[in-house]
Design an enzyme around this catalytic site. Sequence first.
Site, short mmCIF file in Angstrom:
data_model
loop_
_atom_site.label_atom_id
_atom_site.label_comp_id
_atom_site.label_asym_id
_atom_site.label_seq_id
_atom_site.Cartn_x
_atom_site.Cartn_y
_atom_site.Cartn_z
N VAL A 107 -1.53 -1.51 -3.04
CA VAL A 107 -2.71 -1.71 -3.88
C VAL A 107 -3.51 -0.42 -3.87
O VAL A 107 -3.73 0.18 -2.81
CB VAL A 107 -3.59 -2.87 -3.36
CG1 VAL A 107 -4.78 -3.09 -4.28
CG2 VAL A 107 -2.77 -4.15 -3.22
N CYS A 108 -3.91 0.02 -5.05
CA CYS A 108 -4.79 1.18 -5.17
C CYS A 108 -4.16 2.41 -4.50
O CYS A 108 -2.99 2.72 -4.70
CB CYS A 108 -6.15 0.82 -4.58
SG CYS A 108 -7.51 1.88 -5.04
#
Length: 319
Positions: A107-108
């Site tokens: 994520v990210c």
Amino acid sequence: MTSHTVLVLLYDGLQSLDVSGPVEVFAGVAHFPGEVGYTIRTASVGGLPVRTGSGLTLVPDGDLANERPGPGTTLLVPGGRYSGDFDARLTDWLRAHGGGAQRLVSVCTGGLLLAEAGLLDGRRATTHWSVCDQMARDYPRVAVEPDPIYVRDGQVATSAGVTAGIDLALALVEEDHGRDIALQIARQLVVFLRRPGNQAQFSAQLAAQTAHREPLREVQHWITEHPSEDLSVPALAARARLSPRHFARAFQAETGVTPGRYVERVRVEHARRLLEDGGKGVAQIARACGYGTPEALRRAFVKTLGQPPAEYRRRFGHP
């Protein structure tokens, strides 16, 4: 589905929503009778508590050194503020054991950790828009795609900033437990249903800069609020009290996109929301979004999202 474990890697400075968002999605499966929920585990270096970038303290379930992800495990690597270096204990562990997971998910800026460990070499990937250029520069063996909210390449799935991790988690739940359950979890969390992975990281309004001059800002708002109106350059120029040529040049200079491109993005977004809501037919939606005909709407969807409206509604609309 047989029992599946979601192992979340924790470290100091991580983005708390990168953990809590996907975990809430995975945990939601357990509320459905007859479904085998996920076993969710968290681990850090030494099993020590970690402090997130927002100041929250998270207490892990165990020591990362004792974890060996394998078949039946989704390894989730959250992001955090990138300062140009990584804890070698994290990257060494990922390099040694990350590839053994059934699914490897970031994520990210967690994607940068995977790239540093060599787990994205030769793969397509994305990350937060602010570090896509850096990922491409520092890890030339990674095919960075800066626009999508998430990218899946084999067993590896990478997502863009923060809430894109929720979209990716919902896609994984759909893969494991079906579309209806994924949609019900999305509604329970009051998120914007499920965005397809190839949707841009920004909405039209966020992707474009806000114009400096008031007449151009007013035109931007007008476009968003009136997608079915005449949004041709002459009509918009008249609203801004500028000549069409001056308007088109000024709009692109101040927003970074042409008026036509901005209008197209707004109309597709509006059509997408109406398709997801499920209350209107395709012909009605085409008129409501300024396309006039279903065929014009279909061409815009195929161009922007890579699929026709009927397929989009089947995948992402209310059952």
